[in-house]
Design a protein around this motif. Structure first.
Motif: not given
Length: 391
Positions: A304-309, A238-254, A332-335, A215-217
């Motif tokens: 989805q971080t502690d800063f929300a509180y 389980i990804t939370q608000d994933p930053w897709m800029y940091a996902f390498d396109d080469k993996y999309l063909t896998r 809701i997130n935990t559910e 899991m990651g945010h």
């Protein structure tokens, strides 16, 4: 202030683990079920939310950042819940300029439902800061702390993007190392120089290594996706608000014949992110596995971080203030997390996602709130299909 207590049926404690001295040591925190305790319990110690090494960078951006004691104690004995032989595992990856500490609530909340949650402190330079230990004859413990500071990457150039992708690969190796160490923890061979007196042998034989999720945010969400692809031990991401800029396109063909669950919030996700997320759809590679995208409404990227509180004034000063109450959104997130873990790890107590959506109608939706057409998605998918055909 303090964070809410975990909502599950089990009390939670945590310990920090550092496998060895030197800059290449791996530092991570495990959250686990423990026996009932109270704030008056003499054996229960409630440390502060973050250590000073993490605050140095954050305080430069967050002038009103304050410290507070956690609502869960450190180093209480591990307890296997009644009726459970071994506990399933979640490995967690933090976001950019944050740390494992900034996700205390979500990690402890999941652990309170009978999971071992291992949150890594990444040393790719993306964390707010961290530290490692060096041997020292001048210290009572035999070690001294050495700071590990944030490495800034100025976005906007192709060189910067490539550097970020390289550093995600470092993160993925760290997630894999934590999975290795959980195996060592389970067979009773893991060493810990950070809390050498804490009894890790209680965990021996009590981890279900066959039921492991990642899991990651944000940046951690992108890291989790690559980890799912590369590590056969990981059964679901389980990804939370994933930053897709940091996902390498080469993996999309896998072919990723494992489930992917994306839990988005409002604000930071853009059209290009959603389009890339939809390029994971199984019709692109002919894979059979679940793909689920949901969006929690009335939120921000930091819900989805502690800063929300933190206080409303603090959140408003940083534009982190969400429309909806943090406790509602994170319930809701935990559910959603628990429903996905139970379904894809084959655990009892399954709740259907549809019932969560129905119960929280108006606060969560299937898919995305971003205006993106079917034609745009199909065009993006076709590009990946064409790449696959040329291989």
């Amino acid at each position: 202030m303090t964070l809410p207590k975990p909502t599950g049926p089990y009390h939670v404690s945590f310990t920090d683990i550092l496998d060895k001295d030197g800059i290449d040591g791996t530092f991570f925190r495990i959250y686990y079920p423990t026996a009932e305790y109270s704030y008056e319990d003499a054996d229960a110690q409630f440390p502060m939310w973050m250590e000073e090494e993490y605050l140095k960078l954050l305080k430069g951006y967050m002038k009103e950042l304050t410290m507070f004691p956690l609502s869960i104690p450190v180093n209480l004995p591990f307890m296997v819940p009644e009726g459970e032989a071994k506990l399933p595992i979640v490995v967690f990856s933090h976001g950019l300029m944050l740390s494992k500490d900034a996700y205390t609530f979500v990690c402890s909340d999941v652990a309170s439902y009978g999971f071992i949650v291992a949150a890594v402190d990444h040393k790719d330079g993306s964390s707010a800061g961290s530290f490692y230990m060096e041997k020292s004859t001048d210290s009572v413990t035999g070690f001294v702390k050495k700071s590990f500071e944030h490495h800034f990457i100025q976005s906007g150039t192709e060189e910067a993007r490539l550097e970020r992708l390289e550093r995600v690969e470092i993160r993925v190796k760290e997630l894999s190392k934590v999975a290795d160490f959980l195996g060592n923890l389970n067979d009773g061979t893991l060493s810990n120089i950070f809390y050498p007196d804490f009894d890790l042998m209680r965990f021996k034989g009590k981890l279900n290594l066959e039921k492991m999720a990642v899991m990651g945010h944000s940046l951690g969400g992108a890291s989790a996706l690559v980890s799912l692809l590369k590590d056969d031990r990981i059964k679901v991401a389980i990804t939370q608000d994933p930053w897709m800029y940091a996902f390498d396109d080469k993996y999309l063909t896998r072919k990723i014949a494992k489930p992917i669950v994306i839990i988005n919030c409002i604000g930071d996700i853009k059209k290009n992110d959603v389009i890339k997320m939809r390029q994971f759809d199984c019709d692109v590679t002919g894979t059979v596995a679940e793909r689920l995208m949901v969006t929690i409404l009335g939120t921000t990227h930091f819900t989805q971080t502690d800063f929300a509180y933190f206080s409303d004034s603090f959140l408003e000063s940083l534009n982190f203030k969400a429309k909806n109450d943090a406790e509602l959104s994170n319930k809701i997130n935990t559910e959603l997390i628990l429903a996905s873990l139970r379904k894809h790890l084959g655990l009892p107590g399954l709740t259907e996602i549809t019932s969560i959506l129905e119960k929280n109608k108006g606060d969560v939706m299937i898919g995305t709130d971003i205006d993106v057409s079917d034609a745009e998605i199909m065009e993006a998918k076709k590009k990946i299909m064409d790449l696959i055909q040329t291989k």
